[in-house]
Design a protein around this motif. Structure first.
Motif, PDB file in Angstrom:
ATOM      1  N   LEU A  78      51.221  15.567  64.334  1.00  0.00           N
ATOM      2  CA  LEU A  78      51.577  16.572  65.332  1.00  0.00           C
ATOM      3  C   LEU A  78      51.715  17.936  64.661  1.00  0.00           C
ATOM      4  N   LEU A  79      51.630  18.987  65.448  1.00  0.00           N
ATOM      5  CA  LEU A  79      51.775  20.329  64.894  1.00  0.00           C
ATOM      6  C   LEU A  79      53.119  20.485  64.196  1.00  0.00           C
ATOM      7  N   SER A  80      54.158  19.880  64.747  1.00  0.00           N
ATOM      8  CA  SER A  80      55.491  19.967  64.145  1.00  0.00           C
ATOM      9  C   SER A  80      55.567  19.273  62.785  1.00  0.00           C
ATOM     10  N   GLU A  81      54.589  18.421  62.474  1.00  0.00           N
ATOM     11  CA  GLU A  81      54.568  17.719  61.203  1.00  0.00           C
ATOM     12  C   GLU A  81      53.666  18.408  60.180  1.00  0.00           C
ATOM     13  N   MET A  82      53.001  19.484  60.598  1.00  0.00           N
ATOM     14  CA  MET A  82      52.090  20.198  59.708  1.00  0.00           C
ATOM     15  C   MET A  82      52.835  21.279  58.940  1.00  0.00           C
ATOM     16  N   PRO A  83      52.225  21.798  57.869  1.00  0.00           N
ATOM     17  CA  PRO A  83      52.847  22.908  57.144  1.00  0.00           C
ATOM     18  C   PRO A  83      53.036  24.116  58.057  1.00  0.00           C
ATOM     19  N   LEU A 241      51.628  10.254  56.915  1.00  0.00           N
ATOM     20  CA  LEU A 241      52.259  10.411  58.230  1.00  0.00           C
ATOM     21  C   LEU A 241      51.664   9.444  59.239  1.00  0.00           C
ATOM     22  N   VAL A 242      50.334   9.352  59.216  1.00  0.00           N
ATOM     23  CA  VAL A 242      49.650   8.466  60.157  1.00  0.00           C
ATOM     24  C   VAL A 242      49.982   7.010  59.861  1.00  0.00           C
ATOM     25  N   GLU A 254      52.703  10.621  71.751  1.00  0.00           N
ATOM     26  CA  GLU A 254      51.462  11.191  72.247  1.00  0.00           C
ATOM     27  C   GLU A 254      51.565  12.709  72.332  1.00  0.00           C
ATOM     28  N   PRO A 255      50.508  13.429  71.935  1.00  0.00           N
ATOM     29  CA  PRO A 255      50.469  14.882  72.140  1.00  0.00           C
ATOM     30  C   PRO A 255      50.206  15.194  73.605  1.00  0.00           C
ATOM     31  N   THR A 256      50.107  16.463  73.922  1.00  0.00           N
ATOM     32  CA  THR A 256      49.806  16.857  75.296  1.00  0.00           C
ATOM     33  C   THR A 256      48.544  16.146  75.764  1.00  0.00           C
ATOM     34  N   PRO A 257      48.569  15.508  76.943  1.00  0.00           N
ATOM     35  CA  PRO A 257      47.400  14.734  77.394  1.00  0.00           C
ATOM     36  C   PRO A 257      46.141  15.582  77.463  1.00  0.00           C
TER      37      PRO A 257
END
Length: 268
Positions: A78-83, A241-242, A254-257
């Motif tokens: 997810l974006l929140s898990e990225m740098p 992470l995955v 799930e991210p945004t559908p």
């Protein structure tokens, strides 16, 4: 079955088997001085630099072979898990159907892709692309692009066939080199490919790809960045992470559908 149009202008499509679907954005932004208004030329890095020694050592090599449930998207980073200072490239982030999968860099033709997808009994797939906010200027100073692909198959046996095929394809491409990385999952491999200099700088770039299988999932992570800052670590850390989500060690959200339908169970 509804089909997504084959991505247009895949400028970097597998120069050596190392670029994911439709990486045209990187081609236009990084093979030239780009549209970010800054070439990144303030970075003072010579052309003879070497990659840092990989240090990523977490995660489990071997271990369980779970059959995880759909959708594939909930296992992707997810974006929140990225740098920090990264953004989602929305146009290159989508759920897969049979059309998009068979049109991907995995295969030479759509017909080949459809035939193998049925043999492997693929169920679902998802791709996400993350761009550095500062584009080429940020890459020149240590930022990077990242892609993640997650594919789910009916069972681990089908996923193993798919993984073996993908690893062999990447290894056979001209210019592709195996790279140092600690194993992860039930099977894994790492590759690198030398890229162009970044924008108008003299800083060399590099692609890294880390692929692994965990149970019925095959995951491919790719990064693009400047040689002085990049090793297989960035790609492998995203793979961790995955894998934690596939193992049930971290929440799978799930991210945004996205409206593209899942592949669905392939016919007999």
């Amino acid at each position: 079955m509804a089909r997504r149009k084959r991505p247009s202008q895949p400028v970097l499509v597998l120069l050596a088997g190392l670029v994911v679907i439709a990486a045209a954005a990187v081609g236009t932004l990084l093979l030239t001085s780009g549209g970010d208004g800054n070439s990144g030329g303030s970075a003072n890095v010579g052309t003879n630099v070497k990659e840092p020694t990989p240090a990523s050592s977490g995660g489990l090599a071997g271990g369980p072979e779970p059959t995880v449930q759909l959708p594939a998207s909930k296992y992707a980073p997810l974006l929140s898990e990225m740098p920090p200072e990264m953004k989602v490239n929305v146009s290159e982030t989508f759920a897969m159907n049979l059309g998009t999968f068979s049109a991907s860099y995995w295969f030479d033709t759509n017909a080949q892709g459809e035939e193998l997808a049925k043999q492997w009994r693929i169920l679902d797939g998802y791709q996400v692309q993350y761009d550095p906010v500062g584009l080429a200027a940020q890459v020149a100073k240590g930022g990077y692009y990242a892609w993640a692909e997650v594919y789910l198959f009916e069972n681990p046996a089908g996923a193993k066939l798919a993984y073996d095929y993908l690893e062999g394809r990447l290894a056979a491409r001209k210019g592709s080199e195996r790279a140092q990385a600690k194993p992860l999952g039930n099977q894994s491999a790492a590759f690198r490919y030398a890229g162009p200099t970044i924008g108008t700088t003299d800083i060399p770039s590099v692609y890294h790809r880390f692929v692994f299988r965990r149970g019925n999932a095959v995951v491919a992570i790719q990064t693009f960045g400047a040689v002085p800052y990049m090793s297989t670590d960035q790609a492998r850390e995203l793979a961790l992470l995955v894998d934690a989500k596939l193992l049930g060690q971290a929440p799978a959200v799930e991210p945004t559908p996205i409206p593209t339908p899942a592949i669905g169970v392939i016919g007999n």
